[in-house]
Every structure is written in C-alpha cells, then in structure tokens.
Motif scaffolding. Structure first.
Motif, PDB file in Angstrom:
ATOM      1  N   THR A  63       0.570  -1.512   0.037  1.00 16.80           N
ATOM      2  CA  THR A  63      -0.128  -0.051  -0.026  1.00 16.80           C
ATOM      3  C   THR A  63       1.043   0.934   0.179  1.00 16.80           C
ATOM      4  OG1 THR A  63       0.149   0.189   2.290  1.00 16.80           O
ATOM      5  CG2 THR A  63      -1.719  -1.177   1.256  1.00 16.80           C
ATOM      6  N   ASP A  65       0.269   5.958   0.511  1.00 22.76           N
ATOM      7  CA  ASP A  65      -0.358   6.778   1.038  1.00 22.76           C
ATOM      8  C   ASP A  65      -0.121   8.379   0.845  1.00 22.76           C
ATOM      9  OD1 ASP A  65      -3.326   5.345   2.403  1.00 22.76           O
ATOM     10  OD2 ASP A  65      -1.602   4.246   2.855  1.00 22.76           O
ATOM     11  N   HIS A  70      -4.705   6.565  -1.348  1.00 21.14           N
ATOM     12  CA  HIS A  70      -4.646   5.362  -0.716  1.00 21.14           C
ATOM     13  C   HIS A  70      -4.564   4.019  -2.010  1.00 21.14           C
ATOM     14  CE1 HIS A  70      -4.082   1.926   1.338  1.00 21.14           C
ATOM     15  NE2 HIS A  70      -5.266   1.426   0.533  1.00 21.14           N
ATOM     16  N   GLU A  72      -2.993   0.669  -3.049  1.00 20.68           N
ATOM     17  CA  GLU A  72      -3.072  -0.197  -2.491  1.00 20.68           C
ATOM     18  C   GLU A  72      -2.344  -1.572  -4.249  1.00 20.68           C
ATOM     19  OE1 GLU A  72      -5.501  -3.597   0.256  1.00 20.68           O
ATOM     20  OE2 GLU A  72      -5.677  -1.287   0.089  1.00 20.68           O
ATOM     21  N   ARG A  74      -1.811  -5.734  -4.560  1.00 18.83           N
ATOM     22  CA  ARG A  74      -2.062  -7.279  -4.181  1.00 18.83           C
ATOM     23  C   ARG A  74      -1.772  -8.325  -4.977  1.00 18.83           C
ATOM     24  NH1 ARG A  74      -8.747  -6.777  -1.592  1.00 18.83           N
ATOM     25  NH2 ARG A  74      -7.960  -5.006   0.001  1.00 18.83           N
ATOM     26  N   THR A 102     -11.751   4.320   3.886  1.00 15.65           N
ATOM     27  CA  THR A 102     -11.074   3.856   2.822  1.00 15.65           C
ATOM     28  C   THR A 102     -11.865   3.720   1.751  1.00 15.65           C
ATOM     29  OG1 THR A 102      -9.249   3.963   4.189  1.00 15.65           O
ATOM     30  CG2 THR A 102      -8.944   3.662   1.408  1.00 15.65           C
ATOM     31  N   GLU A 120     -12.430   0.180   3.102  1.00 15.73           N
ATOM     32  CA  GLU A 120     -11.519  -0.490   4.247  1.00 15.73           C
ATOM     33  C   GLU A 120     -12.729   0.371   5.736  1.00 15.73           C
ATOM     34  OE1 GLU A 120      -7.265  -0.078   3.805  1.00 15.73           O
ATOM     35  OE2 GLU A 120      -7.687  -2.317   1.998  1.00 15.73           O
ATOM     36  N   GLU A 133     -11.714  -5.011   5.656  1.00 13.08           N
ATOM     37  CA  GLU A 133     -11.760  -4.473   4.340  1.00 13.08           C
ATOM     38  C   GLU A 133     -13.198  -5.706   3.622  1.00 13.08           C
ATOM     39  OE1 GLU A 133      -7.687  -7.757   3.404  1.00 13.08           O
ATOM     40  OE2 GLU A 133      -7.199  -6.094   4.458  1.00 13.08           O
TER      41      GLU A 133
END
Length: 218
Positions: A63, A65, A70, A72, A74, A102, A120, A133
C-alpha cells in the motif's frame, strides 16, 4: 517467482511515488492533519497460509498513502496467481473515537479477471480497535463467478507494541451458501516492523490453519 512478484510490487509502488511526489499540499474538511500529511508512506505485508491437505501459499499486499490518496496492490488475494490493483480515498474523523473510511475501486487480472469495488474501515477507541476490509468482485467471465468477501478484526492493545483479538472472514459466492470462518490473532510490533499470527477454526481439527504474517512500514 517470488522475486518477480516482489519486483512488480516495488515497481508499482515506485511509480506511485513518481506520480504523487510533485503534488501540491492541500487541506480537506473530510480528513484530519494526519491524513493530509505531505509525506508518502508505504506498507508491505506478506501472509503465509499454512493449510491442511493443501499446498501452502503466500499473499502479498503493498500500500501507498499520500495525503488522502490510497493506492494498493495485491497478489494471491482474490485468487491464486491473481494480481489486483486499487485506488481509493482516506476519510478520517473523530478524536476519542477515531473512524477511518477508505472506499476503493480496482480490478483483478489472472485466474480472476474483473472489476472490484471495496471498502476498508478502521475504528479505534482507547485500547480497543475494529478493522474490516470488504469487496465485491464482478467477474468478466459471468455473474456465476461473482462473490462478496469480508475480513474483520476486533482487537485490544493492553500493552505497548502488543495487540490481540478475534478475526473472521466470510465469502458469499453467487447463488451459493455462505462460508464463514473465525479465529484469533496476536501481533507484536517493533519500530516499523510488525509480526502477527492468525489461527483460524481452532475448534475444528480438520479445518484449522495458521497464517503467520510479517509487515513493514517505510
């Protein structure tokens, strides 16, 4: 393979930094001073799933910020051999009870290909905290593959650098029964490193499993 994954995540995070490093500072009535900090912060987490009667697998999450922005990335989260990327906005409010929201939007490529809206949430009150989340995956292959997923933690931090609590997750596949799992976790932090271990389904001898986790903030 792991080196390629880590390189991809680092490249993604570096590109985030390049895009946002020259943004002007600003204020938003929806976020507090922490969320509007000019510094860019990163976090990388690795979850190692030790599963019964299955191959162990690793999930990676990175992540970034910057102010309220934000981002991210994965790997192995929505499915094995699947990458997902998200962009979202951080909202924070409260003093004694602090709420962070978020909302995000993203997409997945790999074994699953689709659009993913997500949210989130974190809530802290003294030594207590709540985190969740959630996301809904709209699979390009057809709505029979769509599903809803949520991960939830309820924690307590009685000592500095130590946190423990309950964890649960639920998956709702399209036109299928709900799958619910629960367990416990402990976490210890040292400077910018945190180590955790999750223990799911402790009362089920055949379905219990562990998830050791290592995270770093920089």
């Amino acid at each position: 393979m792991i080196k390629q994954i880590i390189f991809t995540l680092l490249l993604f995070l570096f590109s985030i930094y390049s895009i946002n490093a020259q943004q002007n500072s600003g204020n938003s009535s929806a976020v507090n001073s922490d969320s509007t900090s000019a510094e860019l912060s990163f976090e990388a987490d690795a979850f190692y799933y030790i599963m019964p009667d299955e191959d162990n697998t690793t999930t990676l999450i990175g992540t970034a910020d910057h102010k309220a922005l934000h981002l991210e990335a994965r790997y192995n989260y929505e499915d094995k051999n699947t990458f997902s990327f998200f962009g979202g906005y951080n909202f924070e409010t409260g003093k004694e009870i602090v709420l962070n929201l978020t909302p995000m939007a993203g997409f997945a490529v790999g074994n699953i290909n689709g659009i993913i809206p997500g949210l989130e949430i974190s809530l802290t009150w003294g030594i207590f905290d709540y985190y969740s989340e959630s996301e809904y995956i709209f699979d390009f292959e057809g709505k029979e593959n769509d599903y809803f997923y949520i991960w939830t933690e309820l924690g307590i931090s009685p000592f500095d650098n130590f946190r423990a609590g309950a964890v649960a997750n639920r998956t709702l596949l399209y036109q299928s029964d709900r799958e619910f799992e629960s367990g416990a976790f402990v976490q210890y932090s040292f400077r910018n490193i945190k180590a955790m271990i999750y223990y799911f389904n402790p009362l089920s001898k055949d379905n219990s499993y562990l998830i050791p986790t290592l995270g770093i903030e920089f």
